[in-house]
Design a protein around this motif. Structure first.
Motif, short mmCIF file in Angstrom:
data_model
loop_
_atom_site.label_atom_id
_atom_site.label_comp_id
_atom_site.label_asym_id
_atom_site.label_seq_id
_atom_site.Cartn_x
_atom_site.Cartn_y
_atom_site.Cartn_z
N PHE A 170 -13.48 -29.06 -58.46
CA PHE A 170 -13.62 -27.70 -57.93
C PHE A 170 -12.36 -27.37 -57.14
O PHE A 170 -11.87 -28.19 -56.37
CB PHE A 170 -14.86 -27.65 -57.03
N ASN A 171 -11.82 -26.15 -57.33
CA ASN A 171 -10.56 -25.78 -56.66
C ASN A 171 -10.61 -24.31 -56.25
O ASN A 171 -10.62 -23.43 -57.09
CB ASN A 171 -9.39 -26.05 -57.64
N SER A 172 -10.70 -24.10 -54.93
CA SER A 172 -10.76 -22.73 -54.41
C SER A 172 -10.06 -22.70 -53.04
O SER A 172 -10.36 -23.55 -52.21
CB SER A 172 -12.22 -22.31 -54.25
N MET A 206 -6.59 -27.74 -51.47
CA MET A 206 -5.16 -27.67 -51.13
C MET A 206 -4.72 -26.31 -50.57
O MET A 206 -3.82 -26.23 -49.76
CB MET A 206 -4.39 -28.01 -52.41
N TYR A 207 -5.38 -25.22 -51.04
CA TYR A 207 -4.95 -23.88 -50.61
C TYR A 207 -5.87 -23.29 -49.54
O TYR A 207 -5.88 -22.07 -49.34
CB TYR A 207 -4.87 -22.95 -51.84
N GLU A 208 -6.64 -24.16 -48.88
CA GLU A 208 -7.60 -23.71 -47.85
C GLU A 208 -7.03 -22.66 -46.91
O GLU A 208 -7.67 -21.65 -46.63
CB GLU A 208 -8.05 -24.94 -47.03
N SER A 238 0.90 -30.15 -48.09
CA SER A 238 2.02 -29.64 -48.89
C SER A 238 2.18 -28.12 -48.81
O SER A 238 3.28 -27.63 -48.54
CB SER A 238 1.84 -30.03 -50.35
N LYS A 239 1.11 -27.40 -49.07
CA LYS A 239 1.26 -25.95 -49.27
C LYS A 239 1.23 -25.17 -47.96
O LYS A 239 2.14 -24.40 -47.69
CB LYS A 239 0.15 -25.44 -50.20
N ALA A 240 0.19 -25.36 -47.14
CA ALA A 240 0.06 -24.56 -45.93
C ALA A 240 1.20 -24.84 -44.95
O ALA A 240 1.65 -23.94 -44.24
CB ALA A 240 -1.28 -24.82 -45.26
N TRP A 246 7.49 -33.78 -48.50
CA TRP A 246 7.15 -34.90 -47.61
C TRP A 246 6.13 -35.84 -48.26
O TRP A 246 6.02 -36.98 -47.91
CB TRP A 246 6.56 -34.37 -46.29
N ARG A 247 5.33 -35.29 -49.19
CA ARG A 247 4.37 -36.03 -49.99
C ARG A 247 3.24 -36.66 -49.18
O ARG A 247 3.09 -37.89 -49.14
CB ARG A 247 5.07 -37.10 -50.86
N ILE A 248 2.42 -35.82 -48.57
CA ILE A 248 1.21 -36.33 -47.90
C ILE A 248 -0.01 -35.51 -48.36
O ILE A 248 -0.05 -34.30 -48.22
CB ILE A 248 1.32 -36.23 -46.36
C1 LIG Z 1 -4.44 -27.15 -56.95
C2 LIG Z 1 -3.44 -28.18 -56.56
N1 LIG Z 1 -3.87 -29.40 -56.21
C3 LIG Z 1 -3.03 -30.38 -55.86
C4 LIG Z 1 -1.67 -30.17 -55.85
C5 LIG Z 1 -0.78 -31.32 -55.50
O1 LIG Z 1 -0.24 -31.23 -54.26
P1 LIG Z 1 0.80 -32.29 -53.71
O2 LIG Z 1 2.14 -31.64 -53.82
O3 LIG Z 1 0.38 -32.56 -52.31
O4 LIG Z 1 0.72 -33.51 -54.57
C6 LIG Z 1 -1.17 -28.93 -56.23
C7 LIG Z 1 0.30 -28.71 -56.29
O5 LIG Z 1 0.81 -27.89 -57.01
C8 LIG Z 1 -2.07 -27.91 -56.58
O6 LIG Z 1 -1.64 -26.69 -56.93
#
Ligand SMILES: Cc1ncc(COP(=O)(O)O)c(C=O)c1O
Length: 400
Positions: A170-172, A206-208, A238-240, A246-248
């Motif tokens: 699930f991804n939201s 990831m995009y919380e 990574s995103k926020a 940095w890769r965490i």
């Molecule tokens: C939905 C989603 N999950 C996970 C990741 C992976 O993130 P990370 O760069 O921390 O490996 C990304 C990166 O593009 C993503 O868009």
């Protein structure tokens, strides 16, 4: 017989990386190319976070750590879950990896047996199906549509579940659509899962923090506490926090699963960079006010892109709730011919012709499992976005 493994032949290279490579090649050849393919913010990592990384180096925190993360970071993660998601985890329920990608991959490797199925709602982040395949499982794609805002419905989820289903991913808010599930919409899905106790949820949050307007982020174990024991809640900095390099990444879930993920990591990559881990402690514990400023900028860019794309002939672009992507439909462009004589047979041809004729790099929808669409990442400057959208308008206007 090839020297390479059979499982590798089932996996394709990342199409998003292929687009960036093609755009870079055209640029190197002197072409004026605008890249809207990148999945990362154009903002710099905040100064306090960079300083924490530099301090870790100066303090000699440059040695191996526990394979799945330092205790200080695990504590910061537990506090984050409590503070922001109403979820209580102990540090032995937390795993830290080299990006969200490694966390998801470890969890799949830790749980897949041949024949196990993983439900992946489409449009999906490109890596999910290939990670499942690499881990030896079978991806089951459940296609959402433009009509439901690219969100999976309860009926679709119910129909995709079989006795072999192990996970729902699930991804939201979503990559690639930016779609975010409201609490009510998510509850409909968690209600289905309650009826199927053998199915676990891997939620990729990831995009919380990239959530806009009235949309309120929520996560499965928070919406349905009865799923707590079969949910792996994945997230990352990574995103926020603009920390893609940095890769965490991290996850919290049942101890047995977290222990299995630790075992895999200890026998493969060991700990994520010690320096990055200290920077991530600061990201989670430090000031969060820059998130609001960044989001204001993202909303402005989103609105600019949505409006300009909807003004392009033959493009329909919904306004998403989060992340930094839009996923317009090009259904009305299919079958037409471009100014340079290319017949637009599908979204891949659309994206390639757009790149070749107008120098705008986007990722075609087939890469994310739903066509005919393309993904625009608006994590770039307003000027670049305006110019790119105006070129897309020209490209569409020229289609015959
Ligand atoms: C939905 C989603 N999950 C996970 C990741 C992976 O993130 P990370 O760069 O921390 O490996 C990304 C990166 O593009 C993503 O868009």
């Amino acid at each position: 017989m090839s020297f390479l493994s059979k499982s590798l032949s089932r996996v394709k290279p990342s199409p998003t990386i292929a687009v960036s490579t093609m755009a870079a090649e055209l640029k190197a050849a002197g072409r004026d190319v605008i890249g809207l393919g990148a999945g990362e913010p154009d903002f710099d990592t905040p100064e306090n976070i960079k300083a924490a990384g530099a301090k870790a180096i100066a303090d000699g925190k440059t040695k191996y750590t526990a394979p799945d993360g330092i205790i200080e970071l695990k504590r910061a993660i537990c506090e984050k879950f409590e503070r922001e998601n109403n979820l209580t985890y102990t540090t032995d329920q937390v795993s830290v990896g080299t990006g969200g990608k490694q966390i998801l991959y470890n969890a799949l490797v830790a749980t897949m047996n041949p024949g196990d199925e993983v439900i992946i709602p489409a449009p999906y982040w490109v890596s999910y199906p290939d990670m499942v395949l690499l881990a030896g499982g079978t991806p089951v794609i459940a296609e959402a549509s433009l009509q439901t805002g690219f969100k999976l419905t309860a009926d679709q989820l119910e129909a995709a579940i079989t006795p072999k289903t192990k996970w729902l991913i699930f991804n939201s808010p979503s990559n690639p659509t930016g779609a975010g599930y409201s609490r009510e919409e998510l509850k409909e899905l968690t209600d289905v899962l309650l009826r199927h106790p053998h199915v676990w949820v891997m939620t990729d949050d990831m995009y919380e923090h990239l959530a806009y307007g009235d949309f309120k982020f929520c996560t499965p174990a928070e919406v349905e506490p009865k799923l707590y024991d079969r949910t792996l809640t994945c997230n990352g900095v990574s995103k926020a926090y603009s920390m893609t390099g940095w890769r965490i990444g991290y996850a919290a879930g049942p101890k047995e699963l977290i222990g299995a993920m630790r075992k895999i990591q200890s026998q493969s990559t060991s700990n994520p960079s010690s320096i990055s881990q200290w920077a991530a402690v600061e990201a989670l514990n430090g000031p969060q006010d820059f998130l609001k400023t960044n989001n204001e900028m993202f909303v402005r860019r989103r609105d600019l892109v949505v409006s300009m794309l909807n003004d392009a002939e033959g493009i329909v672009c919904p306004t998403p709730d989060g992340a930094f992507y839009v996923y317009p439909s090009v259904a009305e462009c299919i079958g037409k011919t471009s100014a340079k004589g290319v017949k637009i047979e599908n979204d891949e041809v659309f994206a390639t012709a757009l790149l070749e004729e107008k120098g705008v790099a986007v990722v075609f929808g087939a890469a994310f499992g739903l066509s005919p669409n393309f993904r625009v990442s608006y994590a770039t400057s307003d000027e670049a976005l305006k110019e790119a959208c105006s070129r897309i308008q020209d490209f569409c206007a020229e289609l015959k």
